[in-house]
Design a protein around this motif. Structure first.
Motif, short mmCIF file in Angstrom:
data_model
loop_
_atom_site.label_atom_id
_atom_site.label_comp_id
_atom_site.label_asym_id
_atom_site.label_seq_id
_atom_site.Cartn_x
_atom_site.Cartn_y
_atom_site.Cartn_z
N SER A 62 0.83 -1.20 0.00
CA SER A 62 0.00 0.00 0.00
C SER A 62 0.87 1.25 0.00
CB SER A 62 -0.91 0.03 1.24
OG SER A 62 -1.58 1.27 1.32
N ALA A 63 0.49 2.21 -0.82
CA ALA A 63 1.15 3.52 -0.83
C ALA A 63 0.23 4.59 -0.25
CB ALA A 63 1.56 3.89 -2.25
N GLY A 64 -0.80 4.16 0.48
CA GLY A 64 -1.72 5.11 1.07
C GLY A 64 -2.43 5.94 0.02
N LEU A 65 -2.57 7.23 0.27
CA LEU A 65 -3.22 8.12 -0.69
C LEU A 65 -2.27 8.53 -1.81
CD1 LEU A 65 -5.30 10.50 1.62
CD2 LEU A 65 -6.03 8.41 0.46
N ASN A 66 -0.98 8.24 -1.65
CA ASN A 66 0.01 8.54 -2.68
C ASN A 66 -0.05 10.00 -3.11
OD1 ASN A 66 2.18 7.51 -4.22
ND2 ASN A 66 0.90 7.39 -6.05
N LEU A 67 -0.02 10.89 -2.13
CA LEU A 67 -0.06 12.32 -2.41
C LEU A 67 1.27 12.77 -3.03
CD1 LEU A 67 -1.70 13.71 0.87
CD2 LEU A 67 -2.83 12.88 -1.22
N THR A 68 1.27 13.97 -3.56
CA THR A 68 2.50 14.52 -4.12
C THR A 68 3.51 14.80 -3.01
OG1 THR A 68 1.69 16.79 -3.90
CG2 THR A 68 1.24 15.66 -5.99
N ARG A 69 4.77 14.92 -3.44
CA ARG A 69 5.85 15.23 -2.50
C ARG A 69 5.55 16.55 -1.76
NH1 ARG A 69 9.96 14.56 -5.56
NH2 ARG A 69 11.17 12.92 -4.51
N ALA A 70 5.12 17.58 -2.48
CA ALA A 70 4.88 18.88 -1.85
C ALA A 70 3.77 18.82 -0.82
CB ALA A 70 4.55 19.92 -2.92
N SER A 71 2.71 18.05 -1.09
CA SER A 71 1.61 17.95 -0.13
C SER A 71 2.05 17.20 1.13
CB SER A 71 0.41 17.24 -0.77
OG SER A 71 -0.24 18.08 -1.71
N LEU A 72 2.76 16.09 0.95
CA LEU A 72 3.24 15.34 2.11
C LEU A 72 4.20 16.19 2.93
CD1 LEU A 72 3.83 11.82 0.51
CD2 LEU A 72 2.04 12.44 2.15
N ASP A 73 5.06 16.93 2.26
CA ASP A 73 6.01 17.78 2.98
C ASP A 73 5.29 18.89 3.74
OD1 ASP A 73 8.57 18.54 3.78
OD2 ASP A 73 8.86 19.86 2.07
N ALA A 74 4.21 19.39 3.17
CA ALA A 74 3.45 20.46 3.84
C ALA A 74 2.75 19.97 5.10
CB ALA A 74 2.43 21.07 2.87
N VAL A 75 2.55 18.66 5.21
CA VAL A 75 1.95 18.09 6.42
C VAL A 75 3.01 17.85 7.49
CG1 VAL A 75 0.55 16.18 7.33
CG2 VAL A 75 0.14 17.01 5.03
N CYS A 76 4.28 17.82 7.10
CA CYS A 76 5.38 17.52 8.03
C CYS A 76 5.69 18.74 8.88
CB CYS A 76 6.62 17.06 7.27
SG CYS A 76 6.47 15.42 6.56
N LYS A 77 4.98 18.87 9.97
CA LYS A 77 5.15 20.00 10.89
C LYS A 77 6.45 19.89 11.68
CE LYS A 77 2.50 22.17 14.65
NZ LYS A 77 1.21 22.12 15.38
N TYR A 78 6.91 18.66 11.88
CA TYR A 78 8.16 18.41 12.62
C TYR A 78 9.02 17.46 11.78
CZ TYR A 78 5.05 20.05 16.32
OH TYR A 78 4.15 20.79 17.05
N PRO A 79 9.76 18.00 10.79
CA PRO A 79 10.44 17.13 9.81
C PRO A 79 11.71 16.47 10.34
CG PRO A 79 10.88 19.43 9.32
CD PRO A 79 9.89 19.43 10.46
N TRP A 80 11.51 15.59 11.31
CA TRP A 80 12.60 14.80 11.86
C TRP A 80 12.01 13.57 12.52
CZ3 TRP A 80 12.12 20.08 13.16
CH2 TRP A 80 11.32 20.35 14.28
N ALA A 81 12.88 12.60 12.86
CA ALA A 81 12.44 11.34 13.44
C ALA A 81 12.47 11.41 14.97
CB ALA A 81 13.33 10.20 12.95
N ALA A 82 11.94 10.39 15.61
CA ALA A 82 11.92 10.32 17.07
C ALA A 82 13.34 10.33 17.62
CB ALA A 82 11.19 9.06 17.52
N SER A 83 13.48 10.76 18.86
CA SER A 83 14.80 10.83 19.49
C SER A 83 15.42 9.46 19.64
CB SER A 83 14.69 11.50 20.86
OG SER A 83 13.81 10.77 21.70
N THR A 84 14.60 8.41 19.63
CA THR A 84 15.11 7.03 19.77
C THR A 84 15.67 6.49 18.47
OG1 THR A 84 12.86 6.23 19.37
CG2 THR A 84 13.54 6.48 21.66
N CYS A 85 15.41 7.20 17.35
CA CYS A 85 15.92 6.75 16.05
C CYS A 85 17.41 7.03 15.97
CB CYS A 85 15.18 7.48 14.93
SG CYS A 85 15.74 7.03 13.29
N ARG A 86 18.19 6.02 15.56
CA ARG A 86 19.63 6.18 15.51
C ARG A 86 20.17 5.76 14.14
NH1 ARG A 86 18.77 9.05 18.96
NH2 ARG A 86 19.40 9.01 21.15
N LEU A 87 19.67 6.40 13.11
CA LEU A 87 20.14 6.10 11.77
C LEU A 87 21.00 7.24 11.26
CD1 LEU A 87 17.00 4.51 10.07
CD2 LEU A 87 18.99 3.35 11.02
N PRO A 88 22.12 6.93 10.62
CA PRO A 88 23.03 7.98 10.13
C PRO A 88 22.32 8.92 9.16
CG PRO A 88 24.07 5.81 10.01
CD PRO A 88 22.63 5.58 10.34
#
Length: 450
Positions: free
Chosen positions: A143-169
């Motif tokens: 599933s790709a969900g609603l498959n919105l455009t990049r700009a729309s998905l980015d506009a929903v990203c109010k906090y564009p970062w991962a959880a503090s527990t995420c440890r990926l380079p």
């Protein structure tokens, strides 16, 4: 109007060209409007449950709040040279990830979801839009969900970062206790959404959405508080009462503000010609209250619009002609004057003091948190059969306990206030044979098998 190029309008899963008379962002808006997640917001708490109000005054729900936010954001976007459908899409989608019982339910689910990385309504937004909503399925059945455009998905990203527990380079992370917008297992699509974006920088459209959200709920929650009788016009004209609101607003929303400064600003607000001297909910008073809310919304929006246009000028706000230049979605920041932010915080403080700080409200919240903990344990006991069909495969095919727990959390987050209580009653009255109904989900980490 800003120019949005192929990079902005790209979709995670490529699709055939749509109706040439509809823009990519018009299609995005329609997909969100027709989504099950948006419909469910009609039965999800905004601040307090509808049962806490008289039948004559229906309070805001998450859905009505989202619609009001969308109207405000759309008009601000148009004034500031952004695509109005893009901004409206972000506003409509910004609360889709909220679970039953509002922020209280969010805290309860975060506790339940600790073994799988926690729960955050903003991260659930991205998960719904790119995975859980049924619209587009890839050739391999993903599933790709609603498959919105990049700009729309980015506009929903109010906090564009991962959880503090995420440890990926290379992945920006939230500070301890800070909101975030992506879980570790959704980082693939998140990286695609943020391709080419400055690290930790919100797009201009996301900033408009965020301010439209603040404006909508600060003003309309004040209106609901007056309609409900939780606060009276007389209390808001009492200097001592206002001082208590100022203390709460400073503690919750603007810790850098001076208390005397807040008190002076609040005094000027209530001294305005539209502020009610009395309110008995008659037609004349209701009309006066509407004039006040309209004036406040206009005041907050115009203040940000004027300050932003003064800072950047119309030409800069229109954005570049191509993605090869500085990205138009990051070419400016929304400028909200300090006075306007403090006025908005004071309105939030009214709801905080007279609605959210009530003793009976605290008692209700405690019962809601307990219900979610119990519901999690009940679903786990009978899973995957206790999950809706759309989530059973996620549970059955999960590689580990954390992924199975995430499927359970997805299920609970999708429920409305009423359906969460109904599921709890149903599962508690018919527990799996030979098993007692647990009171809490405290043994999850010690569970050895499924």
């Amino acid at each position: 109007m800003a120019r949005y190029d192929e990079h902005d309008q790209a979709r995670w899963v490529p699709e055939p060209p749509g109706d040439p008379e509809r823009s990519a962002f018009e299609r995005d808006r329609a997909r969100v409007l027709h989504s099950a997640s948006l419909r469910r917001l009609a039965a999800k708490t905004q601040v307090v449950t509808p049962a806490d109000y008289s039948s004559l005054h229906s309070p805001r729900t998450r859905l009505t709040h989202s619609l009001e936010c969308a109207q405000i954001g759309r008009e601000m976007g148009k004034v500031l040279g952004r695509d109005p459908d893009l901004v409206e899409t972000a506003c409509l989608a910004h609360d889709l990830g909220h679970p039953p019982f509002g922020h209280n339910g969010e805290a309860a689910l975060d506790e339940l979801a600790r073994p799988c990385g926690g729960f955050q309504g903003n991260a659930q937004n991205l998960r719904l839009l790119t995975r859980l909503e049924a619209k587009v399925v890839t050739e391999d059945g993903r599933s790709a969900g609603l498959n919105l455009t990049r700009a729309s998905l980015d506009a929903v990203c109010k906090y564009p970062w991962a959880a503090s527990t995420c440890r990926l380079p290379g992945v920006p992370q939230a500070g301890e206790g800070q909101p975030y917008c992506v879980y570790p297992d959704d980082l693939g699509v998140f990286a695609w959404v943020r391709e080419g974006a400055p690290e930790r920088r919100l797009s201009f459209e996301a900033q408009i959405m965020d301010w439209a959200d603040d404006v909508a709920y600060s003003v309309h929650d004040l209106e609901d508080a007056l309609l409900s009788g939780y606060v009276t016009a007389a209390e808001l004209r009492d200097p001592e009462e206002r001082l208590e609101v100022c203390r709460l607003a400073r503690a919750w929303y603007v810790p850098d503000a001076d208390l005397n400064e807040l008190a002076e600003i609040f005094a000027r607000l209530v001294a305005g010609p539209l502020w009610p001297g009395r309110f008995d909910a008659g037609l004349v008073d209701l009309a006066a209250l509407k004039r006040l809310t309209s004036a406040l919304i206009g005041r907050f929006c115009r203040s940000a619009q004027d300050a932003t246009r003064e800072a950047y000028g119309d030409r800069a706000l229109a954005g570049p002609r191509s993605h090869d230049e500085a990205d138009g979605r990051y070419s400016a920041d929304l400028v909200v004057p300090r006075l306007t932010r403090l006025e908005c915080a004071l309105l939030k403080g009214v709801t905080g003091r007279y609605v959210m700080s009530r003793e009976d409200h605290h008692a209700t919240q405690a019962r809601q948190r307990e219900l979610i903990a119990e519901l999690g344990a009940l679903i786990v006991q009978g899973a995957p059969e206790t999950l809706e069909p759309a989530l059973r495969a996620d549970f059955a095919n999960a590689p580990d306990d954390a992924a199975r727990l995430r499927a359970v959390v997805d299920q609970i987050a999708s429920l409305t206030d009423a359906s969460a209580m109904a599921w709890h009653r149903r599962l508690a009255s018919a527990p799996p044979a030979g098993r007692a109904v647990p009171s809490r989900v405290t043994s999850w980490g010690r569970r050895q098998s499924w």
